[in-house]
Design a protein around this motif. Structure first.
Motif, PDB file in Angstrom:
ATOM      1  N   ASN A 163     -33.173  97.628  -7.903  1.00 32.38           N
ATOM      2  CA  ASN A 163     -32.014  98.080  -8.668  1.00 32.38           C
ATOM      3  C   ASN A 163     -31.652  96.985  -9.670  1.00 32.38           C
ATOM      4  OD1 ASN A 163     -30.503  96.114  -7.249  1.00 32.38           O
ATOM      5  ND2 ASN A 163     -30.107  97.591  -5.606  1.00 32.38           N
ATOM      6  N   ARG A 164     -30.593  97.187 -10.399  1.00 31.54           N
ATOM      7  CA  ARG A 164     -30.185  96.228 -11.418  1.00 31.54           C
ATOM      8  C   ARG A 164     -29.980  94.835 -10.821  1.00 31.54           C
ATOM      9  NH1 ARG A 164     -28.026  96.691 -16.449  1.00 31.54           N
ATOM     10  NH2 ARG A 164     -26.701  94.979 -17.140  1.00 31.54           N
ATOM     11  N   ARG A 165     -29.360  94.780  -9.669  1.00 24.64           N
ATOM     12  CA  ARG A 165     -29.054  93.490  -9.031  1.00 24.64           C
ATOM     13  C   ARG A 165     -30.330  92.726  -8.657  1.00 24.64           C
ATOM     14  NH1 ARG A 165     -27.503  92.466  -3.384  1.00 24.64           N
ATOM     15  NH2 ARG A 165     -26.530  90.425  -3.341  1.00 24.64           N
ATOM     16  N   THR A 166     -31.302  93.413  -8.051  1.00 22.02           N
ATOM     17  CA  THR A 166     -32.543  92.734  -7.673  1.00 22.02           C
ATOM     18  C   THR A 166     -33.332  92.293  -8.901  1.00 22.02           C
ATOM     19  OG1 THR A 166     -33.696  94.859  -7.466  1.00 22.02           O
ATOM     20  CG2 THR A 166     -32.774  93.886  -5.445  1.00 22.02           C
ATOM     21  N   LEU A 167     -33.286  93.095  -9.967  1.00 19.68           N
ATOM     22  CA  LEU A 167     -33.985  92.705 -11.195  1.00 19.68           C
ATOM     23  C   LEU A 167     -33.332  91.485 -11.843  1.00 19.68           C
ATOM     24  CD1 LEU A 167     -34.742  96.185 -12.809  1.00 19.68           C
ATOM     25  CD2 LEU A 167     -36.292  94.694 -11.520  1.00 19.68           C
ATOM     26  N   MET A 168     -32.007  91.416 -11.795  1.00 21.32           N
ATOM     27  CA  MET A 168     -31.314  90.257 -12.372  1.00 21.32           C
ATOM     28  C   MET A 168     -31.599  88.997 -11.545  1.00 21.32           C
ATOM     29  SD  MET A 168     -30.044  91.361 -15.117  1.00 21.32           S
ATOM     30  CE  MET A 168     -28.865  90.212 -15.738  1.00 21.32           C
ATOM     31  N   LYS A 169     -31.689  89.141 -10.220  1.00 23.34           N
ATOM     32  CA  LYS A 169     -32.055  87.994  -9.382  1.00 23.34           C
ATOM     33  C   LYS A 169     -33.481  87.538  -9.685  1.00 23.34           C
ATOM     34  CE  LYS A 169     -29.114  88.234  -5.350  1.00 23.34           C
ATOM     35  NZ  LYS A 169     -29.087  88.249  -3.889  1.00 23.34           N
ATOM     36  N   SER A 200     -32.698 102.017 -14.518  1.00 23.34           N
ATOM     37  CA  SER A 200     -32.662 102.697 -15.812  1.00 23.34           C
ATOM     38  C   SER A 200     -33.342 101.838 -16.879  1.00 23.34           C
ATOM     39  CB  SER A 200     -31.209 102.964 -16.226  1.00 23.34           C
ATOM     40  OG  SER A 200     -30.574 101.740 -16.542  1.00 23.34           O
ATOM     41  N   LYS A 201     -33.535 102.432 -18.033  1.00 21.55           N
ATOM     42  CA  LYS A 201     -34.124 101.695 -19.149  1.00 21.55           C
ATOM     43  C   LYS A 201     -33.222 100.524 -19.537  1.00 21.55           C
ATOM     44  CE  LYS A 201     -36.248 102.276 -23.630  1.00 21.55           C
ATOM     45  NZ  LYS A 201     -36.781 103.231 -24.593  1.00 21.55           N
ATOM     46  N   ASP A 202     -31.915 100.731 -19.515  1.00 19.72           N
ATOM     47  CA  ASP A 202     -30.963  99.663 -19.835  1.00 19.72           C
ATOM     48  C   ASP A 202     -31.045  98.522 -18.816  1.00 19.72           C
ATOM     49  OD1 ASP A 202     -30.057 100.909 -22.113  1.00 19.72           O
ATOM     50  OD2 ASP A 202     -28.368 101.901 -21.100  1.00 19.72           O
ATOM     51  N   ASP A 203     -31.261  98.856 -17.566  1.00 24.96           N
ATOM     52  CA  ASP A 203     -31.422  97.815 -16.537  1.00 24.96           C
ATOM     53  C   ASP A 203     -32.621  96.931 -16.861  1.00 24.96           C
ATOM     54  OD1 ASP A 203     -29.266  98.868 -15.172  1.00 24.96           O
ATOM     55  OD2 ASP A 203     -30.502  99.989 -13.741  1.00 24.96           O
ATOM     56  N   LEU A 204     -33.730  97.559 -17.259  1.00 23.56           N
ATOM     57  CA  LEU A 204     -34.927  96.788 -17.625  1.00 23.56           C
ATOM     58  C   LEU A 204     -34.679  95.938 -18.860  1.00 23.56           C
ATOM     59  CD1 LEU A 204     -37.825  99.339 -17.054  1.00 23.56           C
ATOM     60  CD2 LEU A 204     -37.285  97.330 -15.703  1.00 23.56           C
ATOM     61  N   LEU A 205     -34.013  96.509 -19.860  1.00 26.50           N
ATOM     62  CA  LEU A 205     -33.743  95.753 -21.086  1.00 26.50           C
ATOM     63  C   LEU A 205     -32.858  94.542 -20.806  1.00 26.50           C
ATOM     64  CD1 LEU A 205     -33.191  98.651 -23.660  1.00 26.50           C
ATOM     65  CD2 LEU A 205     -35.151  97.110 -23.488  1.00 26.50           C
ATOM     66  N   ASP A 206     -31.859  94.713 -19.973  1.00 29.90           N
ATOM     67  CA  ASP A 206     -30.961  93.602 -19.658  1.00 29.90           C
ATOM     68  C   ASP A 206     -31.643  92.545 -18.793  1.00 29.90           C
ATOM     69  OD1 ASP A 206     -28.968  94.825 -21.079  1.00 29.90           O
ATOM     70  OD2 ASP A 206     -27.945  95.650 -19.326  1.00 29.90           O
TER      71      ASP A 206
END
Length: 173
Positions: free
Chosen positions: A31-37, A95-101
């Motif tokens: 999810n967004r959190r794991t990708l940011m980590k 989402s695509k935005d999660d990947l971009l961020d």
């Protein structure tokens, strides 16, 4: 689909290893959190070099930070695979935005090149002419450098290109 599953497993294991989350087992856990980590761990990872005297494939941390271009390359590679998986509907929680961020590039400082001013060019050519004029009788085997300097400046060739140039490479047509 077998290829996607193998890619899925390798990317998830890379993300799980970097993020330090043993709970990430499948792409459904991303999810967004794991990708940011994951992104944070890639940015903070120290530079590694081959261990001197170690076994093949053995690395050691240098304690230095990795270059921004190296970080960006790693982020870009993982983003490419994850984006492919997202398009195949294998990433339900991303989402695509999660990947971009999460995979936004780190800033890279660009080296600014200094170009010679017209006055500096003139000074350089005059110095080359003085060099050639100081050795008119050629008692020492010194080739004139004036024509070479003028050639490099007028063509914009790199020094190595000009030195390695051969007549077969010249097209006067």
């Amino acid at each position: 689909m077998l290829i996607a599953v193998r890619i899925d497993e390798s990317v998830v294991s890379a993300i799980a290893g970097r993020a330090g989350r043993s709970k990430v087992k499948t792409t459904g856990d991303l999810n967004r959190r794991t990708l940011m980590k994951f992104r944070e761990s890639v940015v903070k990872a120290p530079k590694r070099t081959a261990k001197f005297g170690g076994d093949r494939g053995q690395y050691q941390n240098t304690g230095e930070r990795r270059a921004p271009r190296t970080i960006n390359r790693e982020l870009r590679e993982v983003k490419r695979v994850l984006d492919y998986l997202r398009k195949c509907d294998l990433l339900a929680n991303v989402s695509k935005d999660d990947l971009l961020d999460a995979f936004d590039s780190t800033p890279v400082e660009h080296e600014r090149r200094e170009h010679l001013s017209p006055k500096e060019l003139q000074t350089l050519l005059e110095a080359a002419q003085r060099h050639d004029a100081a050795n008119p009788d050629r008692l020492r085997p010194v080739d004139p450098i004036g024509p070479f300097v003028a050639f490099v400046l007028l063509t914009g060739m790199r020094l190595s290109e000009a030195i390695n140039l051969e007549w077969a490479d010249v097209k006067l047509d």
